[in-house]
Design an enzyme around this catalytic site. Structure first.
Site, PDB file in Angstrom:
ATOM      1  N   LYS A 211      12.093 -51.314 -25.999  1.00  0.00           N
ATOM      2  CA  LYS A 211      13.195 -52.518 -26.212  1.00  0.00           C
ATOM      3  C   LYS A 211      14.835 -51.932 -25.773  1.00  0.00           C
ATOM      4  O   LYS A 211      15.466 -52.605 -25.208  1.00  0.00           O
ATOM      5  CB  LYS A 211      13.283 -52.674 -27.771  1.00  0.00           C
ATOM      6  CG  LYS A 211      14.177 -53.936 -28.229  1.00  0.00           C
ATOM      7  CD  LYS A 211      14.144 -54.129 -29.592  1.00  0.00           C
ATOM      8  CE  LYS A 211      15.380 -55.355 -30.246  1.00  0.00           C
ATOM      9  NZ  LYS A 211      15.095 -55.685 -31.464  1.00  0.00           N
ATOM     10  N   HIS A 320       0.039 -75.282 -18.217  1.00  0.00           N
ATOM     11  CA  HIS A 320      -1.028 -75.216 -18.858  1.00  0.00           C
ATOM     12  C   HIS A 320      -2.410 -74.924 -18.219  1.00  0.00           C
ATOM     13  O   HIS A 320      -3.505 -75.520 -18.291  1.00  0.00           O
ATOM     14  CB  HIS A 320      -1.088 -76.218 -20.033  1.00  0.00           C
ATOM     15  CG  HIS A 320       0.103 -76.405 -20.829  1.00  0.00           C
ATOM     16  ND1 HIS A 320       0.455 -75.422 -21.587  1.00  0.00           N
ATOM     17  CD2 HIS A 320       0.864 -77.458 -20.962  1.00  0.00           C
ATOM     18  CE1 HIS A 320       1.529 -75.700 -22.298  1.00  0.00           C
ATOM     19  NE2 HIS A 320       1.859 -77.065 -21.885  1.00  0.00           N
TER      20      HIS A 320
END
Length: 568
Positions: A211, A320
């Site tokens: 991070k 999708h």
């Protein structure tokens, strides 16, 4: 580094199947147990009774407090945290970092191995003023460790907080995880021992360092040790190298979530010898953007597998997992525009894939192209994937969005094993690799299709192969005009495809992934009435003759392929 899932004693009877598992039952146990254990550890650390019980342990650790203070107060001291299960090349790494002036902080067995190699080590408990406890379950979960990793060096308030609490920063974090999968599949381990191989601190360290990769170099693969040391010897700060290490770190642990935020998930790569240089999304390089999610992997895989089928320059847009736009042109810019035009509403927020290198001109077109629906809204995409990028093309594309994921992938290979999970087991099958060149399009109608119509039928057939059943694709001039997918009945899929294609459907080709069970007053006649020019379908219905008669009545060409393309 993705987990290498190869053959094991537990999977000897189905080695090829287990080799490709991306989210095995073992991984689900890992995730569930990890989540449960994480909550349990937090509960312990926040409990006042636990704090009282830790009094004697704290006293035992006071001897190391002066060392911790010395490390924390040394201005300009570079610190590296090393905690490894796999200690391959550890001595090389430790001596290399020490030679570069790093103070090395380490845990348990890793610290002992470094000391044996002649490396000076400060143990974690000397930093935290708290010993390892619970048989090693709690080692690094402490603000003195994670504060030093997560603090942003360009934020004055972060550095002030560290100073107030006497916490030093970490510049390098080197971690790999417990061999959970290998242990639990070895056949010689108890359930209790398996539980102890669930890593808690390791994934937390990796994700914290990844991070904050702008300030912290995170390494999870011993093969990166030489590159790390070479990088640290240099004087320039190469953010691309830092991002590369962070990307490997994210791959080494879990995804943010699964198909939905309440579902945990992980990504696993398959290092089987049969897949070396096989290409595909699992081995793609991410040049830019947010980390990949579970759905991102599925959609990118669908787009890449589809575009890899075409030989001519082609653009595929997926939403999708269904291709909602496909176009092939020698001018790839035109192919891109036509692919988006096929269904601009669905394309917005989708995945765009190309089978050609993205150069400066194409990158500009992707960055600036406006939606055909209003001519004003700039198109937004989750992912762009291509086999390569020019230097300028990549630079321009990065300017489209900070979050746009830019992937570089090798063409997907053929002959792969296709895997699907069912409750309590796995389904394995050969991949559907057939192309129009592998089959025969047999004319069964009175009207013979013209060459351009036959070409359109082959294009539509190749597209429909990648659409979820029941699937219908309408295409003309190497461009998808409309598609209907995933409907329980074929007639409804056909109507959706025609609604998207509009008037352009007249004279076009229609491909169906399976046979038409009815023709009269049903899908075949409806297609003929709407002006379709040629239909390609597998055949196999007891009413195939009705389809032939219907097409003959309307003067439509009918082609039988003999190949079905169900996709569930």
């Amino acid at each position: 580094m993705p987990l290498n899932i190869g053959s094991s004693p537990a999977a000897a009877a189905a080695a090829k199947v287990c080799a490709g598992v991306r989210a095995s039952p073992a991984s689900r146990l890992l995730l569930r147990a990890l989540d449960h254990s994480s909550r349990r550890v937090v509960g312990l650390s926040s409990s006042s009774s636990a704090g009282r019980a830790a009094g004697p342990a704290m006293a035992a650790a006071e001897a190391g407090a002066s060392v911790a203070a010395e490390v924390k107060s040394s201005a300009g001291v570079k610190q590296a945290l090393i905690s490894l299960s796999d200690k391959t090349d550890l001595a090389y790494l430790g001596n290399g970092l020490q030679g570069l002036g790093f103070s090395i902080i380490s845990t348990g067995g890793t610290a002992s191995s470094l000391e044996a190699a002649g490396v000076n080590v400060t143990k974690v408990e000397q930093i935290t003023n708290f010993p390892e406890m619970l048989d090693g379950r709690v080692k690094t979960l402490h603000p003195s460790i994670h504060g030093g990793i997560l603090a942003r060096r360009d934020q004055e308030n972060h550095l002030k907080a560290l100073n107030e609490h006497g916490i030093g920063t970490f510049d390098v974090v080197v971690v790999n995880l417990y061999p959970f999968y290998n242990k639990v599949t070895s056949g010689a381990i108890s359930f209790e021992d398996g539980i102890e191989n669930i890593d808690i601190g390791g994934p937390t360290l990796i994700r914290a360092a990844a991070k904050n990769h702008k300030d912290v170099l995170v390494v999870v693969d011993h093969e990166d040790y030489p590159a790390l040391l070479e990088y640290l010897q240099g004087k320039q700060d190469n953010q691309q190298f830092r991002k590369m290490l962070a990307w490997k770190a994210f791959q080494h642990s879990t995804l943010r979530y699964g198909e939905n935020p309440h579902q945990k998930a992980a990504f696993y790569g398959d290092k089987s010898l049969s897949l070396v240089n096989a290409g595909g999304i699992a081995t793609a390089i991410q040049h830019h953007g947010k980390e990949m999610s579970y759905n991102n992997y599925l959609d990118a895989d669908a787009a890449w597998n589809c575009v890899s089928e075409f030989e001519s320059p082609t653009c595929v847009v997926v939403k999708h997992t269904n291709p909602c736009g496909v176009a092939s042109r020698q001018d790839i810019l035109e192919a891109y525009r036509l692919a988006v035009k096929g269904d601009p509403v669905s394309a917005f927020g989708g995945i765009v894939a190309f089978n050609t290198t993205i150069d400066e001109d194409l990158a500009k077109e992707i960055r600036e192209f406006r939606s055909p629906t209003d001519g004003q809204t700039r198109m937004f995409y989750e992912i762009v994937v291509a086999p390569g990028y020019t230097e300028k093309g990549l630079e321009i594309l990065k300017g489209k969005s900070k979050t746009l994921r830019i992937l570089e992938a090798k063409r997907s290979g053929k002959g792969m094993l296709s895997l699907r999970q069912v409750s309590g087991g796995w389904l394995a099958q050969e991949s559907d690799d057939l192309t129009p060149e592998d089959i025969t399009f047999t004319t069964v109608s009175e009207r013979v299709p013209q060459d351009n119509e036959l070409s359109d039928a082959k294009f539509a057939w190749l597209c429909v192969k990648h659409v979820k059943s029941n699937a219908i694709v309408i295409a003309k001039n190497n461009c998808m005009l409309g598609m209907g997918s995933g409907q329980p009945n074929r007639l409804e899929s056909l109507r959706i495809a025609f609604r998207k294609a509009g008037e352009e459907a007249k004279g076009a080709a229609l491909a169906s992934d399976a046979f038409f069970p009815f023709a009269w007053n049903d899908a075949v006649e409806e297609a003929c009435e709407k002006g379709i020019g040629v239909i390609a379908e597998p055949s196999g219905s007891i009413r195939d003759s009705d389809a032939v008669d219907c097409c003959n009545k309307y003067g439509v060409s009918l082609l039988f392929t003999g190949v079905r393309h169900f996709r569930h």
